[in-house]
Design a protein around this motif. Structure first.
Motif, short mmCIF file in Angstrom:
data_model
loop_
_atom_site.label_atom_id
_atom_site.label_comp_id
_atom_site.label_asym_id
_atom_site.label_seq_id
_atom_site.Cartn_x
_atom_site.Cartn_y
_atom_site.Cartn_z
N ALA A 1 75.56 45.63 26.46
CA ALA A 1 76.02 46.87 27.08
C ALA A 1 75.00 47.99 26.93
O ALA A 1 74.80 48.79 27.84
CB ALA A 1 77.36 47.31 26.48
N VAL A 2 74.32 48.04 25.79
CA VAL A 2 73.36 49.11 25.56
C VAL A 2 72.19 49.00 26.55
O VAL A 2 71.61 50.01 26.96
CB VAL A 2 72.84 49.09 24.10
CG1 VAL A 2 72.00 47.86 23.81
CG2 VAL A 2 72.04 50.35 23.79
N HIS A 3 71.86 47.79 26.95
CA HIS A 3 70.76 47.59 27.89
C HIS A 3 71.05 48.23 29.25
O HIS A 3 70.13 48.61 29.97
CB HIS A 3 70.50 46.08 28.06
CG HIS A 3 69.31 45.76 28.91
ND1 HIS A 3 69.42 45.29 30.20
CD2 HIS A 3 67.98 45.87 28.67
CE1 HIS A 3 68.22 45.11 30.71
NE2 HIS A 3 67.32 45.46 29.80
N SER A 4 72.34 48.37 29.56
CA SER A 4 72.72 48.93 30.85
C SER A 4 72.86 50.45 30.82
O SER A 4 73.33 51.04 31.79
CB SER A 4 74.05 48.31 31.30
OG SER A 4 75.06 48.63 30.39
N MET A 5 72.44 51.08 29.72
CA MET A 5 72.52 52.54 29.66
C MET A 5 71.25 53.20 29.13
O MET A 5 71.23 54.39 28.90
CB MET A 5 73.73 52.98 28.82
CG MET A 5 73.68 52.55 27.37
SD MET A 5 75.10 53.18 26.42
CE MET A 5 76.43 52.17 27.04
#
Length: 366
Positions: free
Chosen positions: A197-201
């Motif tokens: 999820a962090v990769h998408s922000m």
């Protein structure tokens, strides 16, 4: 010397101060009333745009709240802050527990503030699946950075959210950007392979490693390596320097086995020591090169646009889930249905479909 160091640490218990014999009851009442006072949306918005840390913290707490009555107020604050957002560099930092994420972030954050940057650290702590609590001790670990006027550290609990981040990290980024922070560091919970999820922000994804944690084949097995824009071998100091350099070579070989990234960037490896600060400056230089390349070939802006679409869909999914579980009819039926499933009176799949049918029927009637 050792005793002096212990006394200067935030972890050292300081001697208490005896309270005065007479405490003004009026002063106590004033403080209590101030703490009870809930600022309006407009007051929070004005405070954030003026860089008021107290207003920023209260707004983040409001956004993170699961109380349905806070949702409208939180959305009003976020919408007002959006025009002032999207002006920072977002850096995700992950690694297994014990790799030294907090120590690295403190050293890296101090390096950035020395360059005139305003740094916001969003530290996500894992929540217990048993007690549902979190320690939230990252501010204690970063005792130097927390005293820096150009830095802001906000610990949050991951809750039931998977992917290494908290439920409202994306919205928190928007508020921090509106408050004037130009560099956002997101420290994940450090669970290894599931931090997607962090990769998408974020714009840049940094993976921290330590030597002796496995060979290059072990590195390949971890899907998170495919998302990394840089791998930094931490704790490269003392007797560990030789091992860190060897690990750097091994991970460098492993990276060449992955397909070319859409960004056109070739992931790189480096070593650093968060204690001696050796190599910390080089990490920021790598990020600057990445930003220069991706802004030139327009990937940076395309990725931001894709991320906005992704989080719109994620928000819809989350809201639908919240609406379903908060529906009064579902709440009435849920416990009895769970008991029926646990005693094999009905299959989990049929039970789920029946609850969904009930929800849909009531939505049609309303």
């Amino acid at each position: 010397m050792k005793n002096d160091k212990i006394k200067n640490s935030a972890l050292h218990e300081k001697e208490g101060i005896s309270p005065p014999e007479i405490v003004s009851s009026n002063a106590v009442e004033t403080i209590k009333n101030f703490r009870k006072k809930q600022p309006s949306s407009q007051e929070l918005i004005e405070g954030i745009l003026n860089g008021n840390i107290s207003a920023l913290s209260r707004a983040i707490t409001l956004v993170e709240s699961t109380n349905a009555s806070h949702l409208a107020k939180a959305n009003e604050v976020i919408n007002a802050c959006l025009p002032y957002a999207n002006n920072s560099v977002r850096i995700g930092i992950t690694g297994v527990p014990g790799v030294g994420k907090s120590t690295f972030i403190e050293a890296f954050g101090k390096q950035l503030t020395s360059l005139g940057k305003k740094v916001a650290v969003l530290a996500v702590d894992p929540s217990s699946t048993i007690s549902h609590g979190s320690i939230l001790g990252d501010k204690t670990r970063m005792e130097e950075l927390v005293k820096d006027h150009n830095a802001y550290i906000r610990p949050s609990a991951s809750g039931e959210t998977l992917g290494g981040v908290a439920r409202k990290t994306r919205e928190t980024i928007t508020l921090c950007e509106a408050a004037g922070f130009d560099t956002i560091l997101i420290e994940t919970v450090g669970v290894g392979q599931s931090e997607t999820a962090v990769h998408s922000m974020v714009d840049f994804f940094l993976l921290l490693k330590i030597s002796g944690a496995g060979d290059e084949l072990q590195g390949i097995k971890r899907g998170i390596m495919e998302m990394a824009d840089a791998i930094v071998i931490n704790k490269a100091d003392g007797d560990n320097i030789k091992k860190a350099n060897l690990a750097k070579l091994e991970f460098n070989r492993a990276l060449h086995l992955f397909p070319t990234k859409k960004s056109g960037w070739t992931p790189t490896t480096s070593t650093c020591s968060s204690l001696t600060k050796e190599g910390i400056k080089g990490v920021w230089e790598i990020i600057e090169k990445f930003l220069k390349l991706t802004k030139t070939n327009n990937y940076y802006f395309e990725k931001r646009a894709e991320q906005n679409q992704y989080w719109m869909l994620e928000t819809i999914n989350e809201q639908l889930k919240t609406n379903f579980y908060n529906h009064p009819e579902i709440q009435k039926l849920l416990e009895s249905t769970k008991k029926a499933v646990s005693t094999d009176e009905i299959s989990p799949f049929v039970a789920a479909q029946e609850l969904l049918n009930v929800y849909q029927n009531y939505k049609k009637l309303s």
